[in-house]
Design a protein around this motif. Structure first.
Motif, PDB file in Angstrom:
ATOM      1  N   GLY A   7       0.030  16.821  10.644  1.00  0.00           N
ATOM      2  CA  GLY A   7      -0.978  16.790  11.695  1.00  0.00           C
ATOM      3  C   GLY A   7      -2.115  15.816  11.464  1.00  0.00           C
ATOM      4  O   GLY A   7      -3.085  15.808  12.232  1.00  0.00           O
ATOM      5  N   LYS A   8      -1.994  14.977  10.443  1.00  0.00           N
ATOM      6  CA  LYS A   8      -3.060  14.023  10.113  1.00  0.00           C
ATOM      7  C   LYS A   8      -2.530  12.600  10.151  1.00  0.00           C
ATOM      8  O   LYS A   8      -1.333  12.361  10.183  1.00  0.00           O
ATOM      9  N   GLY A   9      -3.453  11.654  10.127  1.00  0.00           N
ATOM     10  CA  GLY A   9      -3.065  10.260  10.033  1.00  0.00           C
ATOM     11  C   GLY A   9      -2.826   9.854   8.594  1.00  0.00           C
ATOM     12  O   GLY A   9      -3.218  10.570   7.666  1.00  0.00           O
ATOM     13  N   PRO A  10      -2.168   8.730   8.374  1.00  0.00           N
ATOM     14  CA  PRO A  10      -1.943   8.236   7.007  1.00  0.00           C
ATOM     15  C   PRO A  10      -3.265   7.978   6.285  1.00  0.00           C
ATOM     16  O   PRO A  10      -4.211   7.466   6.877  1.00  0.00           O
ATOM     17  N   ILE A  21       0.845  -1.195   0.000  1.00  0.00           N
ATOM     18  CA  ILE A  21       0.000   0.000   0.000  1.00  0.00           C
ATOM     19  C   ILE A  21       0.879   1.243   0.000  1.00  0.00           C
ATOM     20  O   ILE A  21       1.946   1.265   0.629  1.00  0.00           O
ATOM     21  N   PHE A  54      -6.718   4.852   9.305  1.00  0.00           N
ATOM     22  CA  PHE A  54      -6.080   5.468  10.457  1.00  0.00           C
ATOM     23  C   PHE A  54      -6.873   6.638  11.028  1.00  0.00           C
ATOM     24  O   PHE A  54      -7.557   7.366  10.300  1.00  0.00           O
ATOM     25  N   GLY A  55      -6.707   6.828  12.339  1.00  0.00           N
ATOM     26  CA  GLY A  55      -7.149   8.052  12.977  1.00  0.00           C
ATOM     27  C   GLY A  55      -6.109   9.144  12.787  1.00  0.00           C
ATOM     28  O   GLY A  55      -5.066   8.923  12.163  1.00  0.00           O
ATOM     29  N   ASP A  56      -6.368  10.311  13.354  1.00  0.00           N
ATOM     30  CA  ASP A  56      -5.468  11.456  13.178  1.00  0.00           C
ATOM     31  C   ASP A  56      -4.421  11.570  14.276  1.00  0.00           C
ATOM     32  O   ASP A  56      -3.665  12.539  14.316  1.00  0.00           O
ATOM     33  N   PHE A 108       1.194  -4.819   8.734  1.00  0.00           N
ATOM     34  CA  PHE A 108       2.030  -4.070   7.811  1.00  0.00           C
ATOM     35  C   PHE A 108       3.328  -3.591   8.451  1.00  0.00           C
ATOM     36  O   PHE A 108       3.391  -3.286   9.639  1.00  0.00           O
ATOM     37  N   TYR A 109       4.345  -3.498   7.606  1.00  0.00           N
ATOM     38  CA  TYR A 109       5.609  -2.881   7.968  1.00  0.00           C
ATOM     39  C   TYR A 109       5.790  -1.674   7.059  1.00  0.00           C
ATOM     40  O   TYR A 109       5.655  -1.782   5.842  1.00  0.00           O
ATOM     41  N   PHE A 110       6.088  -0.530   7.698  1.00  0.00           N
ATOM     42  CA  PHE A 110       6.105   0.734   6.982  1.00  0.00           C
ATOM     43  C   PHE A 110       7.522   1.193   6.698  1.00  0.00           C
ATOM     44  O   PHE A 110       8.413   1.065   7.547  1.00  0.00           O
ATOM     45  N   GLY A 111       7.728   1.774   5.522  1.00  0.00           N
ATOM     46  CA  GLY A 111       8.962   2.468   5.241  1.00  0.00           C
ATOM     47  C   GLY A 111       9.016   3.775   6.015  1.00  0.00           C
ATOM     48  O   GLY A 111       8.025   4.201   6.622  1.00  0.00           O
ATOM     49  N   SER A 112      10.172   4.430   5.975  1.00  0.00           N
ATOM     50  CA  SER A 112      10.357   5.652   6.763  1.00  0.00           C
ATOM     51  C   SER A 112       9.761   6.883   6.092  1.00  0.00           C
ATOM     52  O   SER A 112       9.630   7.918   6.711  1.00  0.00           O
ATOM     53  N   PHE A 121       4.317   7.116   2.411  1.00  0.00           N
ATOM     54  CA  PHE A 121       4.856   5.884   2.969  1.00  0.00           C
ATOM     55  C   PHE A 121       4.434   4.691   2.131  1.00  0.00           C
ATOM     56  O   PHE A 121       3.277   4.611   1.696  1.00  0.00           O
ATOM     57  N   MET A 163      10.613   8.736  10.966  1.00  0.00           N
ATOM     58  CA  MET A 163      10.535   7.278  10.893  1.00  0.00           C
ATOM     59  C   MET A 163       9.146   6.838  10.478  1.00  0.00           C
ATOM     60  O   MET A 163       8.168   7.576  10.597  1.00  0.00           O
ATOM     61  N   GLY A 164       9.073   5.635   9.996  1.00  0.00           N
ATOM     62  CA  GLY A 164       7.779   5.051   9.670  1.00  0.00           C
ATOM     63  C   GLY A 164       7.043   4.616  10.928  1.00  0.00           C
ATOM     64  O   GLY A 164       7.565   4.702  12.030  1.00  0.00           O
ATOM     65  N   LEU A 165       5.853   4.143  10.739  1.00  0.00           N
ATOM     66  CA  LEU A 165       5.049   3.674  11.862  1.00  0.00           C
ATOM     67  C   LEU A 165       5.548   2.318  12.344  1.00  0.00           C
ATOM     68  O   LEU A 165       5.895   1.445  11.542  1.00  0.00           O
ATOM     69  N   ASP A 204      -3.251   0.533  -3.677  1.00  0.00           N
ATOM     70  CA  ASP A 204      -2.625  -0.719  -3.264  1.00  0.00           C
ATOM     71  C   ASP A 204      -2.339  -1.578  -4.487  1.00  0.00           C
ATOM     72  O   ASP A 204      -2.817  -1.323  -5.593  1.00  0.00           O
ATOM     73  N   GLN A 237       0.515  11.138   4.058  1.00  0.00           N
ATOM     74  CA  GLN A 237       0.298  11.713   5.374  1.00  0.00           C
ATOM     75  C   GLN A 237       0.559  13.215   5.332  1.00  0.00           C
ATOM     76  O   GLN A 237       1.696  13.649   5.130  1.00  0.00           O
ATOM     77  N   TYR A 284       0.585   5.126   1.304  1.00  0.00           N
ATOM     78  CA  TYR A 284      -0.185   6.048   2.119  1.00  0.00           C
ATOM     79  C   TYR A 284       0.369   7.463   1.960  1.00  0.00           C
ATOM     80  O   TYR A 284       1.572   7.649   1.773  1.00  0.00           O
ATOM     81  N   PHE A 337      -4.977   6.245   2.838  1.00  0.00           N
ATOM     82  CA  PHE A 337      -4.788   5.272   1.765  1.00  0.00           C
ATOM     83  C   PHE A 337      -4.827   5.958   0.396  1.00  0.00           C
ATOM     84  O   PHE A 337      -5.707   6.780   0.121  1.00  0.00           O
ATOM     85  N   ARG A 344      -0.826  13.180  20.042  1.00  0.00           N
ATOM     86  CA  ARG A 344       0.543  13.683  20.208  1.00  0.00           C
ATOM     87  C   ARG A 344       0.857  13.725  21.688  1.00  0.00           C
ATOM     88  O   ARG A 344       0.283  14.517  22.415  1.00  0.00           O
ATOM     89  N   PHE A 347      -0.849   6.410  16.685  1.00  0.00           N
ATOM     90  CA  PHE A 347      -1.940   6.242  15.735  1.00  0.00           C
ATOM     91  C   PHE A 347      -2.649   4.925  15.974  1.00  0.00           C
ATOM     92  O   PHE A 347      -2.022   3.887  16.178  1.00  0.00           O
TER      93      PHE A 347
END
Lengths: 113, 113
Positions: free
Chosen positions: A41-44, A34, B104-106, A101-105, A89, B41-43, A49, A38, A36, A46, B109, B90
């Motif tokens: 101040g917000k979440g990732p 996937i 995801f949520g937002d 999931f594993y996320f890139g940086s 991401f 960094m990623g999640l 994919d 971001q 994403y 989608f 912090r 998150f």
């Protein structure tokens, strides 16, 4: 996709140009990926994919390419707009029957007007 | 349709204090997740709940506990906060079926002094 600690790789493009964001994943058994977006101040959020039985998938202004041979994923954004400025991401799913999931940086995309 | 809602949005704690982060989703998803995101960094996955009544450790579970209160709600607890837990947290949810995106949520912090 490599961790770069505190400093995110940054891609700066001119408004209207095409953008290409790259990601290297680590597990050859991963079969779902996937991208994403971001915003600050917000979440990732989608974007798009792709499953491992495909090498290309297109959405609205976005295309994801998957090269399993070299474990590489890319996101292409056509006619980049200021609203595309964000951190992008990639995420790989290493569990066949679950979503873990594993996320890139991440890569920061900066669109110049 | 609110999606994934996290509370609070911001919190400052002193070292040693305890805190519970709340998460609720209204998408009728079976699976829920807690991640932390550190600068550049990623999640990273802290804990997840594949379905109501189950919880499992992720990559970085030390110092945290979780509760899957019901299908909608999944909380994250810091029993004795440490400065190293300063981060953005998150919550996400997904269907239990494999190879589906997480929503995801937002974020919350959290700063620990």
């Amino acid at each position: 996709g490599e961790s770069v600690g505190l400093h995110l790789p940054t891609l700066s493009v001119q408004e209207g140009d095409n953008s290409i964001i790259n990601c290297a994943y680590s597990n050859s058994a991963s079969d779902y990926f996937i991208w994403y977006k971001q915003e600050s101040g917000k979440g990732p959020q989608f974007i798009i994919d792709i499953r491992s039985n495909m090498d290309k998938r297109q959405g609205q202004r976005v295309t994801v390419l998957l090269n399993k041979t070299v474990k590489h994923l890319s996101l292409q954004i056509a006619a980049t707009q200021p609203g595309d400025s964000a951190v992008y991401f990639c995420a790989e799913n290493r569990e066949r029957n679950f979503n873990k999931f594993y996320f890139g940086s991440g890569t920061k995309l900066n669109v110049k007007p | 349709n609110a999606g994934v809602t996290q509370t609070p949005k911001f919190q400052v704690l002193k070292t040693g204090q305890s805190m519970t982060l709340q998460c609720a989703q209204d998408m009728n998803h079976n699976s829920m997740y807690w991640y932390r995101q550190d600068p550049g960094m990623g999640l990273r996955l802290i804990y997840y709940s594949a379905s109501e009544g189950t919880t499992d450790k992720g990559e970085v579970p030390n110092g945290y506990n979780v509760s899957r209160l019901n299908k909608r709600e999944f909380s994250l607890r810091l029993e004795s906060a440490a400065p190293s837990q300063t981060s953005v947290y998150f919550c996400a949810s997904s269907t239990q079926q494999g190879n589906q995106p997480q929503h995801f949520g937002d974020g919350t912090r959290l700063s620990i002094l």
